[in-house]
Design an enzyme around this catalytic site. Sequence first.
Site, PDB file in Angstrom:
ATOM      1  NE  ARG A  38       6.045   6.216  -3.482  1.00 14.99           N
ATOM      2  CZ  ARG A  38       5.432   5.400  -3.903  1.00 14.99           C
ATOM      3  NH1 ARG A  38       5.493   4.232  -3.986  1.00 14.99           N
ATOM      4  NH2 ARG A  38       4.800   5.792  -5.413  1.00 14.99           N
ATOM      5  NE  ARG A  42       1.286   4.234   2.189  1.00 15.23           N
ATOM      6  CZ  ARG A  42       0.491   4.591   0.593  1.00 15.23           C
ATOM      7  NH1 ARG A  42       0.052   3.302   0.665  1.00 15.23           N
ATOM      8  NH2 ARG A  42       1.900   4.257  -0.873  1.00 15.23           N
ATOM      9  NE  ARG A  51      -2.312  12.052   6.089  1.00 12.06           N
ATOM     10  CZ  ARG A  51      -2.284  11.459   5.534  1.00 12.06           C
ATOM     11  NH1 ARG A  51      -1.223  10.926   4.536  1.00 12.06           N
ATOM     12  NH2 ARG A  51      -2.969  10.889   5.100  1.00 12.06           N
ATOM     13  CG  ASP A  87       1.050  13.841  -3.886  1.00 12.29           C
ATOM     14  OD1 ASP A  87       1.046  12.495  -3.648  1.00 12.29           O
ATOM     15  OD2 ASP A  87       1.066  14.375  -5.078  1.00 12.29           O
ATOM     16  CE1 TYR A 162      -1.258   9.790 -11.282  1.00 12.29           C
ATOM     17  CE2 TYR A 162       1.418  11.218 -11.182  1.00 12.29           C
ATOM     18  CZ  TYR A 162      -0.633   9.797 -10.799  1.00 12.29           C
ATOM     19  OH  TYR A 162       0.537   9.119  -9.864  1.00 12.29           O
TER      20      TYR A 162
END
Length: 355
Positions: A38, A42, A51, A87, A162
Amino acid sequence: MTANDTPTGQQPTATYDSAFLKACRREPVPHTPVWFMRQAGRSLPEYRKVREGIPMLESCTRPELVTEITLQPVRRHGVDAAIYYSDIVVPLKAIGIDLDIKPGIGPVVEEPIRTRADLARLRDLTPEDVSYVTEAIGLLTKELGATPLIGFAGAPFTLASYLIEGGPSRTFENAKAMMYGDPELWADLLDRLADITAAFLKVQIEAGASAVQLFDSWVGALAPADYRRSVMPASAKVFDAVAGYGVPRIHFGVGTGELLKLMGDAGADVVGVDYRVPLDEAVRRVGPGKALQGNIDPTVLFTDKDTVEARAREVLDAAAGLEGHVFNLGHGVLPNTDPDALTRLVDYVHTHSAR
């Protein structure tokens, strides 16, 4: 073919002698290579700026945007490898699964996979389904030069969790119920996901990725016997499918201390270790013939410079006897991490580990 080989009929690429790939191949390195899970995301203000107003899954389909985001931490931190910005649910979206990534929640599947009839919704992935990936990696490899690009995908168990749960879960009650109660359906589901995952990794490698990482984010929820019986065959199928390319294959999961040897046995050249297991203990569990990746606790980056360096030194000392070591966090960069702390950590590891 192993990570020590180059693909048949091809000459070594510009990245072949990079510190990162040398460490993955368990060869001598000029310094311990560093990258962060990561690292593109962010924690970077430049990421938040580009973004802004663009949904996550849409951002993954814009080659120029993917290129910029992937390059941002390489420019800022001087890391030894880039990881492709995407992702783990991108290939599922690409084959038509109705899902979205909800802010503050994560991937949410509109109609969960629960029955044998639902398997028909999981068609094969073709390169045309993800042509934007090929385009983006082409752009990236030109910009990165001698810096390796890591491709990645979600492992079959994590994707299945998921799909079955319909979103993130703490208990995995529906996924485990299928695994225990309908092992044939479970095996067929994971086998189908292994094919999709392998196809997604092949696209990335053929476009120019120098290594791949299989993320099994949630597999730490399983006991070793269940992993060996119900998950390992599908993960091994993924690794075997890309073995002929000769690129290093990294395997990482969270809370997988009891599974480390099995995760290596599934076909990984490099086993990622989270922050719960010291690297000197991890090498005992994994056994010889594998490089290790990890594993400072991401929350250490919220402390002062001296503490970060002391903890980094502990990781490097624990890795001193390893055949190959890639320095990383024991999980992903947290969103509120100070980017300067990451830059300083890269510099410290490079300096302290210089041969």
